[in-house]
Write an enzyme that holds these catalytic residues in place. Structure first.
Site, PDB file in Angstrom:
ATOM      1  N   ASP A  89      -6.449   9.904  -0.297  1.00 35.50           N
ATOM      2  CA  ASP A  89      -7.649   9.145   0.053  1.00 35.50           C
ATOM      3  C   ASP A  89      -8.279   9.831   1.273  1.00 35.50           C
ATOM      4  OD1 ASP A  89      -6.304   7.503  -1.764  1.00 35.50           O
ATOM      5  OD2 ASP A  89      -6.929   5.647  -0.760  1.00 35.50           O
ATOM      6  N   LYS A 153     -14.073   5.366  -2.903  1.00 32.64           N
ATOM      7  CA  LYS A 153     -13.468   4.213  -2.230  1.00 32.64           C
ATOM      8  C   LYS A 153     -14.446   3.663  -1.204  1.00 32.64           C
ATOM      9  CE  LYS A 153      -9.418   3.283   0.746  1.00 32.64           C
ATOM     10  NZ  LYS A 153      -8.163   3.871   1.252  1.00 32.64           N
ATOM     11  N   LYS A 182     -12.437   2.354  -5.902  1.00 35.43           N
ATOM     12  CA  LYS A 182     -11.414   1.620  -5.157  1.00 35.43           C
ATOM     13  C   LYS A 182     -12.109   0.800  -4.084  1.00 35.43           C
ATOM     14  CE  LYS A 182      -7.357   2.165  -2.137  1.00 35.43           C
ATOM     15  NZ  LYS A 182      -6.317   3.094  -1.653  1.00 35.43           N
TER      16      LYS A 182
END
Length: 219
Positions: A89, A153, A182
């Site tokens: 991430d 995300k 996400k």
């Protein structure tokens, strides 16, 4: 709706201990969450604990502000992959975004994506949607699509505003179907988690995973 398969069970506070990571992994295995998301120094331990399970190990790079040099982000990413991370991430460079240096963002995301995909792992890029305009969110979605990332995300959880249903809907509308979303930051109740999933989120980054499952069981 069983939300266990959506949850990235997360602990990223700077004071995290090995005991807390071990507890996090135990809960993730028991509830069969999608993944745990842990600080880089704990990737090896989490991978060892979760290797017998289907729970993936994610970690963060360029976290939480995104303005690390590209070389530093890539070095962090390579080390995390060597340590066994299944998913990365990475925070985008918000300074470059605000300065209009979109070519820099394209180069950085393309390079990071190539590094991760060469190891057949997953990359999620964090755009911090809560502090961006709609136009900036749409722009980030376009750059992410060009780079071929796996997920966009919403948030780090460190900005003043986290995930919103509106941001997820906007992202889903402007991302190709091949790129997932996400939602993270402020996901603390089952009701909100359900709203984010219905809006288009495929993963939920939260530290309240067990509480969400207990709420689900009580329904």
């Amino acid at each position: 709706m069983n939300i266990a398969a959506y949850i990235d069970h997360t602990m990223l506070k700077p004071s995290t201990t090995i005991a807390e990571i071990e507890h996090l992994c135990k809960d993730a295995a028991a509830w069969e969450f999608a993944a745990v998301c842990v600080p880089p120094p704990f990737v090896k331990r989490a991978k060892t604990l979760l290797d017998p399970t289907r729970v993936k190990v994610a970690t963060v790079t360029g976290f939480p502000f995104g303005y690390s040099a590209t070389e530093a982000k890539i070095a962090e990413t390579v080390l995390a992959l060597v340590d066994g991370a299944d998913e990365i991430d990475m925070v985008i460079d918000l300074i470059a975004l605000r300065m209009g240096d979109y070519e820099f963002l394209r180069r950085e995301l393309k390079l990071a994506t190539e590094v991760v995909h060469n190891k057949e792992r997953i990359i999620k890029i964090i755009i911090e949607s809560g502090i961006l305009s709609d136009d900036e969110i749409v722009l980030c979605c376009g750059i992410a699509a060009e780079a071929g990332v796996d997920y966009v995300k919403t948030s780090t959880g460190y900005a003043e505003r986290g995930a919103t249903v509106e941001a997820v809907q906007l992202m889903r509308h402007h991302l190709p179907e091949t790129i997932k979303i996400k939602a993270s930051g402020g996901v603390k109740t089952y009701a909100f988690a359900e709203q984010l999933i219905l809006a288009g989120a495929s993963r939920l980054g939260c530290s309240a995973g067990v509480q969400l499952m207990e709420e689900q069981a009580a329904r």
